[in-house]
Design a protein around this motif. Structure first.
Motif, PDB file in Angstrom:
ATOM      1  N   TYR A 197      -0.460  11.994   3.882  1.00 45.37           N
ATOM      2  CA  TYR A 197      -0.542  10.592   4.324  1.00 45.37           C
ATOM      3  C   TYR A 197       0.743  10.091   4.985  1.00 45.37           C
ATOM      4  O   TYR A 197       0.887   8.889   5.187  1.00 45.37           O
ATOM      5  CB  TYR A 197      -0.861   9.692   3.113  1.00 45.37           C
ATOM      6  CG  TYR A 197      -2.273   9.829   2.621  1.00 45.37           C
ATOM      7  CD1 TYR A 197      -3.335   9.247   3.306  1.00 45.37           C
ATOM      8  CD2 TYR A 197      -2.553  10.562   1.470  1.00 45.37           C
ATOM      9  CE1 TYR A 197      -4.639   9.374   2.856  1.00 45.37           C
ATOM     10  CE2 TYR A 197      -3.850  10.699   1.015  1.00 45.37           C
ATOM     11  CZ  TYR A 197      -4.889  10.102   1.719  1.00 45.37           C
ATOM     12  OH  TYR A 197      -6.181  10.241   1.270  1.00 45.37           O
ATOM     13  N   LYS A 198       1.638  10.982   5.338  1.00 38.58           N
ATOM     14  CA  LYS A 198       2.925  10.550   5.892  1.00 38.58           C
ATOM     15  C   LYS A 198       2.753   9.793   7.201  1.00 38.58           C
ATOM     16  O   LYS A 198       3.312   8.701   7.395  1.00 38.58           O
ATOM     17  CB  LYS A 198       3.835  11.767   6.076  1.00 38.58           C
ATOM     18  CG  LYS A 198       5.231  11.408   6.609  1.00 38.58           C
ATOM     19  CD  LYS A 198       6.131  12.628   6.632  1.00 38.58           C
ATOM     20  CE  LYS A 198       5.644  13.658   7.647  1.00 38.58           C
ATOM     21  NZ  LYS A 198       6.602  14.786   7.795  1.00 38.58           N
ATOM     22  N   LYS A 199       1.982  10.356   8.119  1.00 39.98           N
ATOM     23  CA  LYS A 199       1.799   9.710   9.427  1.00 39.98           C
ATOM     24  C   LYS A 199       1.050   8.384   9.285  1.00 39.98           C
ATOM     25  O   LYS A 199       1.389   7.399   9.943  1.00 39.98           O
ATOM     26  CB  LYS A 199       1.041  10.646  10.359  1.00 39.98           C
ATOM     27  CG  LYS A 199       1.834  11.885  10.766  1.00 39.98           C
ATOM     28  CD  LYS A 199       1.044  12.745  11.737  1.00 39.98           C
ATOM     29  CE  LYS A 199       1.843  13.980  12.152  1.00 39.98           C
ATOM     30  NZ  LYS A 199       1.086  14.851  13.086  1.00 39.98           N
ATOM     31  N   LEU A 200       0.043   8.378   8.412  1.00 38.60           N
ATOM     32  CA  LEU A 200      -0.696   7.131   8.183  1.00 38.60           C
ATOM     33  C   LEU A 200       0.218   6.047   7.617  1.00 38.60           C
ATOM     34  O   LEU A 200       0.094   4.872   7.978  1.00 38.60           O
ATOM     35  CB  LEU A 200      -1.856   7.394   7.226  1.00 38.60           C
ATOM     36  CG  LEU A 200      -2.713   6.181   6.845  1.00 38.60           C
ATOM     37  CD1 LEU A 200      -3.439   5.642   8.067  1.00 38.60           C
ATOM     38  CD2 LEU A 200      -3.696   6.536   5.747  1.00 38.60           C
ATOM     39  N   THR A 201       1.142   6.432   6.761  1.00 38.75           N
ATOM     40  CA  THR A 201       2.080   5.472   6.173  1.00 38.75           C
ATOM     41  C   THR A 201       2.929   4.813   7.252  1.00 38.75           C
ATOM     42  O   THR A 201       3.124   3.592   7.257  1.00 38.75           O
ATOM     43  CB  THR A 201       2.986   6.173   5.150  1.00 38.75           C
ATOM     44  OG1 THR A 201       2.181   6.764   4.135  1.00 38.75           O
ATOM     45  CG2 THR A 201       3.968   5.193   4.528  1.00 38.75           C
ATOM     46  N   ILE A 202       3.423   5.619   8.178  1.00 43.16           N
ATOM     47  CA  ILE A 202       4.273   5.072   9.257  1.00 43.16           C
ATOM     48  C   ILE A 202       3.474   4.110  10.134  1.00 43.16           C
ATOM     49  O   ILE A 202       3.933   3.011  10.470  1.00 43.16           O
ATOM     50  CB  ILE A 202       4.852   6.229  10.097  1.00 43.16           C
ATOM     51  CG1 ILE A 202       5.764   7.101   9.220  1.00 43.16           C
ATOM     52  CG2 ILE A 202       5.617   5.677  11.302  1.00 43.16           C
ATOM     53  CD1 ILE A 202       6.247   8.355   9.915  1.00 43.16           C
ATOM     54  N   VAL A 203       2.247   4.508  10.494  1.00 45.34           N
ATOM     55  CA  VAL A 203       1.404   3.668  11.357  1.00 45.34           C
ATOM     56  C   VAL A 203       1.087   2.343  10.659  1.00 45.34           C
ATOM     57  O   VAL A 203       1.206   1.261  11.262  1.00 45.34           O
ATOM     58  CB  VAL A 203       0.109   4.406  11.733  1.00 45.34           C
ATOM     59  CG1 VAL A 203      -0.840   3.466  12.475  1.00 45.34           C
ATOM     60  CG2 VAL A 203       0.418   5.621  12.590  1.00 45.34           C
ATOM     61  N   CYS A 204       0.702   2.412   9.386  1.00 46.88           N
ATOM     62  CA  CYS A 204       0.343   1.195   8.647  1.00 46.88           C
ATOM     63  C   CYS A 204       1.557   0.290   8.436  1.00 46.88           C
ATOM     64  O   CYS A 204       1.436  -0.943   8.471  1.00 46.88           O
ATOM     65  CB  CYS A 204      -0.275   1.562   7.311  1.00 46.88           C
ATOM     66  SG  CYS A 204      -1.902   2.340   7.445  1.00 46.88           S
ATOM     67  N   ALA A 205       2.727   0.884   8.226  1.00 50.21           N
ATOM     68  CA  ALA A 205       3.941   0.077   8.075  1.00 50.21           C
ATOM     69  C   ALA A 205       4.244  -0.690   9.354  1.00 50.21           C
ATOM     70  O   ALA A 205       4.609  -1.877   9.316  1.00 50.21           O
ATOM     71  CB  ALA A 205       5.115   0.974   7.695  1.00 50.21           C
ATOM     72  N   PHE A 211       4.818   0.791  -1.525  1.00 50.80           N
ATOM     73  CA  PHE A 211       6.213   0.369  -1.483  1.00 50.80           C
ATOM     74  C   PHE A 211       6.742   0.362  -0.044  1.00 50.80           C
ATOM     75  O   PHE A 211       7.398  -0.599   0.378  1.00 50.80           O
ATOM     76  CB  PHE A 211       7.047   1.313  -2.353  1.00 50.80           C
ATOM     77  CG  PHE A 211       8.507   0.979  -2.382  1.00 50.80           C
ATOM     78  CD1 PHE A 211       8.981  -0.076  -3.145  1.00 50.80           C
ATOM     79  CD2 PHE A 211       9.412   1.725  -1.635  1.00 50.80           C
ATOM     80  CE1 PHE A 211      10.328  -0.390  -3.171  1.00 50.80           C
ATOM     81  CE2 PHE A 211      10.762   1.418  -1.650  1.00 50.80           C
ATOM     82  CZ  PHE A 211      11.221   0.362  -2.424  1.00 50.80           C
ATOM     83  N   MET A 212       6.432   1.408   0.715  1.00 48.12           N
ATOM     84  CA  MET A 212       6.969   1.526   2.074  1.00 48.12           C
ATOM     85  C   MET A 212       6.226   0.654   3.079  1.00 48.12           C
ATOM     86  O   MET A 212       6.837   0.068   3.977  1.00 48.12           O
ATOM     87  CB  MET A 212       6.918   2.983   2.515  1.00 48.12           C
ATOM     88  CG  MET A 212       7.814   3.907   1.698  1.00 48.12           C
ATOM     89  SD  MET A 212       7.846   5.593   2.345  1.00 48.12           S
ATOM     90  CE  MET A 212       8.597   5.312   3.946  1.00 48.12           C
ATOM     91  N   VAL A 213       4.908   0.554   2.917  1.00 45.31           N
ATOM     92  CA  VAL A 213       4.099  -0.166   3.906  1.00 45.31           C
ATOM     93  C   VAL A 213       4.138  -1.671   3.696  1.00 45.31           C
ATOM     94  O   VAL A 213       4.232  -2.440   4.656  1.00 45.31           O
ATOM     95  CB  VAL A 213       2.644   0.348   3.872  1.00 45.31           C
ATOM     96  CG1 VAL A 213       1.758  -0.495   4.788  1.00 45.31           C
ATOM     97  CG2 VAL A 213       2.585   1.806   4.285  1.00 45.31           C
ATOM     98  N   ILE A 214       4.088  -2.111   2.442  1.00 44.11           N
ATOM     99  CA  ILE A 214       3.936  -3.537   2.153  1.00 44.11           C
ATOM    100  C   ILE A 214       5.188  -4.151   1.542  1.00 44.11           C
ATOM    101  O   ILE A 214       5.744  -5.120   2.071  1.00 44.11           O
ATOM    102  CB  ILE A 214       2.737  -3.767   1.203  1.00 44.11           C
ATOM    103  CG1 ILE A 214       1.474  -3.098   1.752  1.00 44.11           C
ATOM    104  CG2 ILE A 214       2.525  -5.257   0.979  1.00 44.11           C
ATOM    105  CD1 ILE A 214       0.975  -3.639   3.044  1.00 44.11           C
TER     106      ILE A 214
END
Length: 610
Positions: free
Chosen positions: A12-20, A98-101
Motif C-alpha cells: 500500500y505504499k504508493k496508495l498511501t502517497i496518492v491519498c496523502a 498516521f501518514m495520510v490523515i
C-alpha cells in the motif's frame, strides 16, 4: 510480525502517497474557502467522512485478498500467534492513517497556531482524535464484514454512521465513539480465526456480534416501516374542503395558505366566519415551518470545534473579521491582512484584553444578531457595540432565527411568539416591544407550522401543533400524534384572543407511532431512552402485541434450535436473547446459527470409482 507489516506496507505504499496528496489538497481547498476556525458544517463533514470512507474501503480491500482459501491458509500458518498476525496487518492501517490523515491535519493546525495563536485553542486539537476514532471504527467495521461468514453482518456498517448522526454535543460525544471503536475492534479480531466459514463461538464476541447486528436490523426495519407509512400518507385522498369535519395533518401541509386558514377557523359563528373569509381573500399570507427553519443551537463553553456554529461575522464598515474565542469568551478581530486589531465584548470594542467585558455565555451570531440565553442583541457597526434588542426572561430562549413576514417580524421563544413591526425591528438602537404576544401552551418541538394572515386591523395567526416524538424520523409531511390547530387574532392595540381550535384526524394509527416497540420491545425502549431521553408509556394494545411477538419469537427460535448443532447452553442463550430482541433477534438467529444437515453423513461409506 515486523515482516508481515513490511510486506503489507509495500503493498500500500504508493496508495498511501496518492491519498496523502489528495487529503492535503482537500485541506488547501477548504482553507482557501474558509480557514479551520470559520469552516462551515459541510467542510467539517468532508474532513470526517473522507477519512471514514477511505478507512472502510481499505479494511475491505486489505482482507478481501487474504480471504481466498489459498492465501488464508498460507497466512495463518506463519510461525506466529494469531493475534500477532492480526496486529501486523491492522498496524499497517494505523501507519497509513498516521501518514495520510493525522500528520497533514496536525501540521495544518500547528501552522494556523503559529500564524494566529489567538485563534487556535486546545479544543481545536480535539478534531484529531475525533477523526482518528471515526476512521478506526469504520476500518474495523470493514474488516468485520469482510471476514464474517454471513452476509447479514453487513448491516453492522450502520453503527459508525449512527454514532456520527447522534445528537450528542460537547466532549460527551467522544464516549459513544470510543465505545463503538473498541466494540468493533473486538468484533473484527473475533472474526480473524482459522476457519472463516465457522460462526463466532466465544461467548463475549458472539454476544457483542449478535447485539450489534440486532440493533442495526432494528434501525433498518424501523426506517423501512416509516417509509411505507410515509408513502401511504402521501397517497391518501386529499379533501380540501374547509367545511369538512375532519382533516389530516398531511392534508393541511399541502393546502395553500388561504385554504389552511379557512379550515382552521371553520366552526366559529357564521357571521364572523364570513367576515374572515372576505378579509382573507384580500390578505397577504406568510408561512413558517420550524421543521425547515434555522433552529438556534445551544452553544457549550469549550465545545469541540465540530460543534461551532455562528462563531464569526464580518464588519463591512471597518473591514474587520470578528471570530469568537472560547478561551477568552470574547470576539477577536482581524483585518484583511489577518493582523490582530482588538477585542469585542458585551460592551463593545476594546483595544486590550483587560478592558473588554467578557460574555457570560457562548453566543450565536446570525444575520446581524447575537443570540444569548438572556438577550437578543444587534451589532451596531458604526459604534462597534452590541445593542440589546430584546431582553429575554429567565425561562425563555430564542429557538429560531426571526421570521420576516410581509409587514412584521416574528420571534419564536420557548413559550410564546412575539410579533414586531418590521420597520421597528430593523431600526438601529431601538429596544423592541412586541405588538402582540401569542402564547404557546405546548413544547416548542410540537409546533409544526404557523400561518400568518395580514388583516385590516391586525393579524390572524394559525398554529398547527402535534408530536412526532415517537418517530425516529421527522418530516414536514409525516403524520403527527395528538394534533390540532389553534388560531389567534392579534388586533392592533388590543389583546390577543383565541378564536378557534380544531383537532386533526390522526392519519397514522398507534400501531405506526409505537411500531418500534412491536418490532423489539427492548430495543425500542433503549433507543428512546438513550437517544431521545424519553420514558415512553406504550398503550395497552401495542404492549400486548409486543408480548405476543416475543412469545412467537421464543417459540420459533426454540423450533429452530432443534436443528442447531450448538450445545444446550448456547441454545438456551439464543432463545432468551432472541426473545428479548424480538424480530431482529429472530432474523439474527436464523442467519447466524449452524444447522444440522437434513440427512446425516455416513462416515463409514466408501466411494469407489472404476
Amino acid at each position: 510480525m515486523k515482516q508481515i507489516f513490511y510486506c503489507e506496507w509495500l503493498r500500500y505504499k504508493k496508495l498511501t502517497i496518492v491519498c496523502a496528496v489528495i487529503y492535503v489538497a482537500l485541506l488547501f481547498v477548504l482553507h482557501a474557502k474558509s480557514p479551520l476556525y470559520t469552516m462551515s458544517e459541510l467542510a467539517f463533514i468532508l474532513l470526517i467522512i473522507v477519512p471514514s470512507l477511505f478507512a472502510i474501503t481499505l479494511g475491505v480491500n486489505q482482507f478481501l485478498l487474504y480471504k481466498k482459501s489459498s492465501h488464508w491458509t498460507y497466512l495463518i500458518h506463519k510461525p506466529l500467534p494469531m493475534f500477532k498476525i492480526y496486529a501486523g496487518l491492522t498496524s499497517v492501517f494505523l501507519a497509513i492513517l498516521f501518514m495520510v490523515i493525522l500528520v497533514p491535519l496536525t501540521v495544518y493546525i500547528f501552522l494556523i497556531d503559529i500564524n494566529q495563536p489567538i485563534l487556535v485553542e486546545p479544543r481545536h486539537f480535539l478534531l484529531i482524535p475525533y477523526i482518528t476514532l471515526t476512521a478506526l471504527s469504520f476500518y474495523f467495521a470493514g474488516v468485520f464484514v469482510t471476514l464474517h461468514p454471513k452476509k447479514l453482518a453487513y448491516v453492522i456498517v450502520l453503527i459508525p454512521f449512527y454514532v456520527l448522526a447522534a445528537e450528542v454535543k460537547g466532549v460527551e460525544q467522544f464516549a459513544p465513539l470510543i465505545f463503538v471503536t473498541l466494540l468493533l475492534f473486538l468484533l473484527s479480531w473475533s472474526t480473524f480465526k482459522e476457519d472463516l466459514q465457522k460462526n463466532l463461538h466465544k461467548p463475549i464476541s458472539s454476544l457483542c456480534s449478535n447485539v450489534v447486528t440486532q440493533y442495526s436490523l432494528f434501525i433498518l426495519i424501523s426506517l423501512a416501516t416509516f417509509e411505507m407509512g410515509h408513502i401511504g400518507t402521501s397517497l391518501r385522498t386529499v379533501d380540501l374542503s374547509p367545511q369538512d369535519d375532519v382533516n389530516y395533518y398531511s392534508n393541511a401541509v399541502i393546502m395553500d395558505d388561504k385554504q389552511r386558514m379557512l379550515w382552521n377557523i371553520n366552526g366559529i359563528e357564521q357571521d364572523q366566519y364570513a367576515n374572515f373569509q372576505n378579509e382573507l381573500s384580500l390578505s397577504t399570507f406568510s408561512y413558517f415551518s420550524p421543521i425547515n427553519g434555522e433552529a438556534l443551537p445551544k452553544m457549550i463553553e469549550n465545545q469541540p470545534i465540530m460543534d461551532d456554529r455562528g462563531a464569526s461575522f464580518f464588519d463591512k464598515t471597518h473591514k474587520i473579521s470578528w471570530r469568537y474565542s472560547h478561551q477568552f469568551m470574547l470576539f477577536s478581530g482581524f483585518d484583511r491582512n489577518e493582523d490582530f486589531v482588538g477585542w469585542l465584548g458585551k460592551r463593545g470594542r476594546a483595544e486590550s484584553l483587560e478592558l473588554a467585558e467578557k460574555f457570560d455565555y457562548v453566543p450565536f451570531f446570525s444575520q446581524g444578531y447575537l443570540y444569548l440565553p438572556n438577550a437578543l442583541m444587534q451589532y451596531n457597526e458604526s459604534e462597534q457595540v452590541f445593542d440589546v434588542k430584546l431582553p429575554i426572561t429567565e425561562n425563555q430562549r430564542v429557538e429560531y432565527t426571526p421570521f420576516v413576514g410581509s409587514n412584521f417580524v416574528a420571534v419564536l421563544l420557548t413559550n410564546e411568539i412575539q410579533m414586531f413591526m418590521k420597520n421597528q425591528f430593523f431600526s438601529d438602537g431601538v429596544v423592541l416591544k412586541p405588538t402582540a404576544t401569542i402564547p404557546l401552551n405546548t413544547p416548542i418541538d410540537t409546533v409544526k407550522n404557523i400561518t400568518f394572515a395580514e388583516l385590516f386591523d391586525g393579524h390572524l395567526i394559525s398554529i398547527n401543533i402535534g408530536t412526532t416524538k415517537y418517530n425516529t424520523y421527522d418530516r414536514g409531511s409525516a403524520d403527527i400524534k395528538d394534533g390540532y390547530s389553534v388560531t389567534y387574532k392579534a388586533a392592533y392595540e388590543a389583546d390577543v384572543i383565541q378564536i378557534a381550535s380544531r383537532p386533526f384526524k390522526q392519519g397514522w394509527s398507534d400501531w405506526m407511532f409505537y411500531r418500534d416497540f412491536v418490532i423489539s420491545y427492548v430495543y425500542g425502549h433503549a433507543k428512546f431512552y438513550f437517544v431521545k431521553g424519553l420514558n415512553v408509556n406504550v398503550p395497552q394494545a401495542q404492549l400486548l402485541a409486543s408480548i405476543v411477538m416475543m412469545i412467537l419469537v421464543a417459540l420459533i427460535t426454540t423450533l429452530l434450535m432443534l436443528r442447531s448443532t450448538k450445545s444446550m447452553t448456547e441454545k438456551v442463550c439464543w432463545v432468551i436473547g432472541s426473545t428479548l430482541a424480538g424480530i431482529p433477534g429472530l432474523i439474527t438467529c436464523w442467519f447466524f446459527s449452524d444447522w444440522r444437515p437434513d440427512k446425516p453423513i455416513d462416515n463409514n461409506s466408501v466411494i469407489t470409482t472404476q
